[in-house]
Scaffold this motif. Structure first.
Motif, short mmCIF file in Angstrom:
data_model
loop_
_atom_site.label_atom_id
_atom_site.label_comp_id
_atom_site.label_asym_id
_atom_site.label_seq_id
_atom_site.Cartn_x
_atom_site.Cartn_y
_atom_site.Cartn_z
N UNK A 1 13.71 47.34 88.27
CA UNK A 1 15.01 46.79 87.87
C UNK A 1 16.13 47.66 88.44
N UNK A 2 17.12 47.00 88.97
CA UNK A 2 18.29 47.68 89.50
C UNK A 2 19.48 47.47 88.57
N UNK B 1 12.86 55.02 93.35
CA UNK B 1 12.05 54.00 94.03
C UNK B 1 10.80 54.62 94.65
N UNK B 2 10.94 55.77 95.27
CA UNK B 2 9.78 56.45 95.87
C UNK B 2 8.77 56.88 94.81
N UNK B 3 9.27 57.31 93.64
CA UNK B 3 8.38 57.69 92.55
C UNK B 3 7.60 56.50 92.05
N UNK C 1 10.34 49.78 85.72
CA UNK C 1 10.90 51.01 86.29
C UNK C 1 12.36 50.78 86.64
N UNK C 2 13.24 51.55 86.00
CA UNK C 2 14.67 51.45 86.29
C UNK C 2 14.96 52.24 87.56
N UNK C 3 15.53 51.57 88.53
CA UNK C 3 15.81 52.18 89.83
C UNK C 3 17.31 52.44 89.96
N UNK C 4 17.65 53.71 90.07
CA UNK C 4 19.04 54.09 90.26
C UNK C 4 19.24 54.85 91.57
#
Length: 108
Positions: free
Chosen positions: A85-86, A106-108, A98-101
């Protein structure tokens, strides 16, 4: 960001929500400017697909779901797919979301 993080043999399938096409404007495609779609098509790993294709079929055949905060993410959760989710959707604390900030997220 996603394009940089996925393996070379993966693709990003972009599906527009059908409601985005409900506005007529000769300079735009639905609510979005034509340049938005031209930009998407400039990415080698992005493929735009018809909004008529079943979201559930796409999710079932996918490795993960990525969304800003749409219900598509919830549909991914209930189908046991990882969801990126962005944004901050109500389901962001569910398992597999997974919250992407950042690129690091994103790599994790």
């Amino acid at each position: 960001m996603i394009q940089k993080a996925i393996p070379n043999d993966y693709f990003i399938y972009y599906k527009e929500h059908p409601a985005m096409w409900m506005v007529y404007n000769p300079k735009k495609l639905g609510f979005r400017d034509k340049r938005f779609y031209q930009k998407l098509l400039s990415f080698k790993k992005v493929k735009i697909i018809s909004s008529r294709i079943s979201t559930f079929d796409l999710i079932d055949k996918s490795k993960a779901v990525a969304t800003a905060s749409a219900s598509t993410g919830w549909e991914g959760v209930i189908r046991n797919k990882p969801v990126l989710t962005f944004g901050k959707p109500w389901y962001s604390k569910c398992n597999g979301v997974f919250e992407i900030e950042s690129m690091q997220d994103l790599e994790n």
